[in-house]
Design an enzyme around this catalytic site. Structure first.
Site, PDB file in Angstrom:
ATOM      1  N   GLU A   1      27.852  19.266 -11.294  1.00  0.00           N
ATOM      2  CA  GLU A   1      27.293  19.536 -10.142  1.00  0.00           C
ATOM      3  C   GLU A   1      26.225  19.001  -9.369  1.00  0.00           C
ATOM      4  O   GLU A   1      26.029  18.650  -8.862  1.00  0.00           O
ATOM      5  CB  GLU A   1      28.682  19.921  -9.101  1.00  0.00           C
ATOM      6  N   ASP A   2      26.155  21.085 -10.753  1.00  0.00           N
ATOM      7  CA  ASP A   2      25.027  21.206  -9.381  1.00  0.00           C
ATOM      8  C   ASP A   2      23.418  21.092 -10.068  1.00  0.00           C
ATOM      9  O   ASP A   2      22.471  21.460 -10.081  1.00  0.00           O
ATOM     10  CB  ASP A   2      24.886  22.596  -9.383  1.00  0.00           C
TER      11      ASP A   2
ATOM     12  N   ASP B   1      63.448  42.963   4.027  1.00  0.00           N
ATOM     13  CA  ASP B   1      62.356  42.722   2.457  1.00  0.00           C
ATOM     14  C   ASP B   1      61.098  42.659   3.093  1.00  0.00           C
ATOM     15  O   ASP B   1      60.027  41.953   2.111  1.00  0.00           O
ATOM     16  CB  ASP B   1      63.054  40.996   2.973  1.00  0.00           C
TER      17      ASP B   1
ATOM     18  N   HIS C   1      31.986  25.001 -14.912  1.00  0.00           N
ATOM     19  CA  HIS C   1      33.256  23.673 -13.488  1.00  0.00           C
ATOM     20  C   HIS C   1      31.993  23.428 -12.862  1.00  0.00           C
ATOM     21  O   HIS C   1      32.009  23.047 -12.484  1.00  0.00           O
ATOM     22  CB  HIS C   1      33.720  24.310 -13.525  1.00  0.00           C
TER      23      HIS C   1
END
Length: 796
Positions: A91-92, A303, A87
């Protein structure tokens, strides 16, 4: 011991994860071909990020590896795992989306595209990494963008992700896992980056996880963001919660013991466990309490620790509920069946609150194991359940037994399809600008939701605070445009019986109500509706209607307002073309008018703005008058309502009807001689006449036989019960009668809820008697909804 929501997934630890850890995790549910694809993806990512390090000092490859491990824990399919490993590659590094598509297929490339920052694909890809003294490349070498650029990149990235997930929901699942690992390692960033990232996580990513049913991801994101945004409060609350949990531990242990024994007696195979709310959720509850934060408040949250019973089937869920209610008395109104009616994010469970040991309240949730997985991972459980169903079909063909539950898979699939359709609808309805789009999504989608029902039993989810208008527009634009209110069926607070009542457009809907939208074809959106609508989608549709259908009315009203102002200033017929030419030039060329006309591209836009009073007539006159000839150059103040009075047969005097008291045939009248306007005809009871009368000789006798104007001005006063759209309906009746409305004002008395509309009408008596036309228009106005009275205004 009490379980919390922070025990899932892979936490950031000093020990580094390896590709073997990922392969060991994925081999439990993926095929050998999938495993080989994951290995290839890791090899490419490792080469691409080789030598790069994160701010924490660890090798950069650790980040995509940890993200992939998080997704493996959710049992995402092979393409999802591969996309997580890759991912950050586009981008890099120097790899492109085309490279990934060629090697791993278009699905992987599309997912990576969806999670890649906007500026990377917009041509702002970082420069090639530089190298340190050892020859290793370093990250983040590009020149830092400005604060404005950073904000634009963030909003465009979020918008890009939301639009991409409409095509493939794995985009958002990968992005949430990416954000979760970044939040777990956020301590290496600067304080300013920690604040910005945490705020974005709290406002966008955590609500998105909740909306998708991914409760474990949501809880971790919220707690991590809470710790950075309010560190002192976080530490204090964590300490108080720990103390309260220890104090309750004996009670928790005893409740679990009793429940286990009851399930055994009923012959139900079940796991019983206690579950603690996460800190951010506890903090939200405490913020609803008006007093200051203290330990005693925590004791009031019954709760804070809830109890869960996990069983094998839906039937056993209901069976267990019956045994619990036989054991302990349930609290009225606190039994919820989300199995028969699942939430739109796929959540299923039975909820009940009972008075148990020492009459203390306890919340108990009953669900199957598949329901628990869906509650934990939400939409991310789709691929796991789909794979199980595929295996079940194969086992069935072989004659083998498989306990996969088709109902859970169908629910997960239905939820994914519903989400995709909703996102595509939002794409069409929401603003296209990144900032507006993200703000609208945050308001409509990420805020706390309520669930209401149509009379046919269809569930509609709306942001809390929504009104019948929001629901009407959610169903269909045409229904919203003609929404006249709603008929709701709801429980009464005291008896619990169902009651039906009519509610107005601004009624705030409550969860669980059955809502029937009432449609009236004579009803149309008005500007007031914008204050009733809660959702951005509804407000956009209202604005679109107003822009389309009210534009003509506003244009006519604006034209008449400007014409009336020009005539009052002494400019009469003969300057219309010159005025329109000046306005057109102001809109396109005139630099001195830019501050006034910068919003308006055409002369029609100017008239619409004048009609809506967004633009004041005085502003336009200030710009027009220096460009126009003086009124005297146009032959005095002669106009449509002007004529000549002949006196002694030799002197012609200009005569016109006063626009203040608006005399009409039948009124007692008198003329006043003025040096600049000739003779102005007033009603004899006109206060303005008496105030301006300096010399008795300024008055001259006139009578209606001498006067034959082409039109008359008639002032009317209308009183009505205030409501939305009143002024629009009045203007529409006047326009339908073929009468010009040259001025109009409206005032409202909040205490009496009465509105008073004063208007000046220009009536042409050519086609009939003036009084007959007046009576017809007054009669039509009295028939307008909520109008109390309409009379001629005898202005003084």
């Amino acid at each position: 011991m009490v379980r919390t929501t922070t025990t899932w997934g892979t936490k950031a630890t000093p020990s580094r994860m390896t590709i073997q850890d990922l392969l060991d995790e994925t081999q439990h549910y993926l095929t050998p071909e999938d495993m080989e694809k994951i290995q290839r993806a890791y090899d490419l990512a490792n080469r691409a990020h080789k030598g790069a390090v994160r701010r924490s000092g660890e090798p950069y490859i650790q980040h995509p590896l940890e993200v992939a491990l998080l997704l493996a824990g959710m049992r995402i399919d092979a393409d999802g795992i591969v996309s997580a490993l890759l991912h950050d590659v586009v981008e890099d590094t120097e790899y492109s989306l085309e490279d990934l598509s060629e090697q791993f297929g278009p699905a992987v490339a599309n997912i990576v595209d969806g999670v890649t920052k906007f500026d990377t694909l917009a041509g702002n890809k970082p420069a090639k990494p530089s190298h340190d003294a050892s020859g290793a490349p370093t990250k983040d070498v590009a020149a830092p963008p400005s604060l404005v650029d950073k904000r634009r990149i963030r909003t465009e990235t979020v918008r890009k992700m939301l639009l991409a997930m409409a095509e493939d929901p794995r985009v958002v699942v990968v992005k949430l896992a990416d954000r979760l690992h970044n939040m777990r390692t956020l301590s290496a960033m600067s304080p300013a980056q920690q604040q910005n990232t945490s705020r974005e996580t709290s406002e966008i990513y955590a609500p998105l996880a909740r909306r998708l049913g991914m409760s474990l991801v949501q809880a971790d994101l919220e707690d991590l963001a809470f710790g950075y945004l309010e560190p002192e409060k976080y530490i204090q609350l964590a300490r108080q919660v720990d103390e309260e949990v220890k104090r309750r531990q004996p009670f928790v242990n005893e409740v679990c013991r009793v429940l286990r024994e009851e399930m055994q007696r009923a012959g139900i195979r079940a796991d019983v466990l206690a579950w603690q709310k996460h800190l951010a959720s506890i903090n939200r509850k405490l913020e609803d309490v008006p007093s200051q934060l203290n330990g005693s408040e925590l004791s009031q949250i019954h709760d804070l620790i809830s109890f869960r019973i996990l069983v094998d089937s839906d039937y056993e869920c209901y069976l267990a509920l019956g045994h619990i209610h036989a054991l302990w008395r349930p609290k009225d109104g606190r039994i919820k069946d989300f199995i028969a009616t699942p939430k739109l994010n796929g959540y299923q469970s039975l909820h009940t609150t009972v008075f148990c040991l020492d009459n203390r309240l306890a919340e108990i949730q009953i669900r199957t194991y598949d329901m628990q997985r869906t509650a934990d991972y939400g939409i991310a459980s789709y691929w796991f359940l789909r794979e199980r169903m595929g295996n079940a079909d194969r086992d069935k063909e072989r004659g083998e037994h498989n306990e996969a539950t088709p109902g859970s898979w169908r629910l997960s699939y239905r939820e994914m399809v519903t989400w995709i359709e909703q996102l595509r609808e939002w794409q069409r309805a929401l603003p296209q600008g990144a900032d507006e789009f993200v703000e609208a999504v945050k308001g409509d989608i990420f805020q706390e939701q309520i669930f209401v029902f149509t009379p046919q039993g269809e569930v509609k989810d709306l942001p809390r605070g929504s009104t019948p208008l929001d629901m009407a527009y959610r169903i269909h634009t045409d229904i919203g445009d003609h929404c006249a209110g709603a008929r709701i069926i709801t429980n009464t607070d005291d008896s619990g019986r169902l009651v039906t009542r009519l509610v107005p457009l601004d009624y705030e809907l409550k969860g669980g109500e059955i809502v029937e939208i009432m449609v009236n074809r004579t009803v149309h959106p008005t500007r007031d509706w914008l204050s009733f609508a809660r959702t951005a989608a509804a407000r956009n549709k209202i604005r679109r209607y107003l822009k389309t259908y009210e534009r003509e009315i506003n244009m006519q009203l604006g034209h008449e307002r400007l014409d009336f102002a020009l005539k009052t200033a002494g400019y009469q017929a003969g300057v219309d073309e010159q005025i329109e030419g000046l306005l057109r030039r102001f809109c396109t060329e005139e630099p001195t008018a830019s501050t006034t006309f910068k919003k308006y591209a055409t002369i029609e836009d100017v008239y619409v703005a004048l009609g809506r009073e967004d633009l004041l007539v005085e502003q336009v006159l200030d710009l027009l008058q220096p460009q126009l000839p003086q009124p005297e150059a146009l032959g005095g103040s002669e106009g449509e309502n002007s004529l000549y009075l002949h006196k002694d047969g030799d002197n012609a005097l200009l005569i016109q009807l006063d626009r203040g008291c608006c005399p009409i045939p039948g009124d007692s009248i008198i003329g006043q001689l003025t040096p600049d306007q000739g003779v102005v005809v007033h009603r004899t009871d006109c206060d303005l006449l008496r105030r301006n009368q300096e010399l008795p000789t300024s008055l001259v006798e006139v009578n209606w036989r001498q006067l034959h104007p082409t039109s008359y001005l008639v002032a009317i006063s209308l009183v009505a019960h205030d409501r939305s759209g009143l002024l629009r309906d009045v203007a529409a009746v006047v326009a339908d009668a073929g009468i010009n409305m040259v001025s109009v004002t409206s005032t409202t008395n909040p205490s009496s809820q009465k509105a008073v509309i004063t208007a000046t009408l220009e009536i042409l008596p050519a086609e009939g008697e003036l009084l007959d036309q007046m009576e017809r228009i007054l009669r039509r106005l009295r028939q307008v909804k909520t109008v109390v009275s309409v009379e001629r205004a005898i202005g003084k």
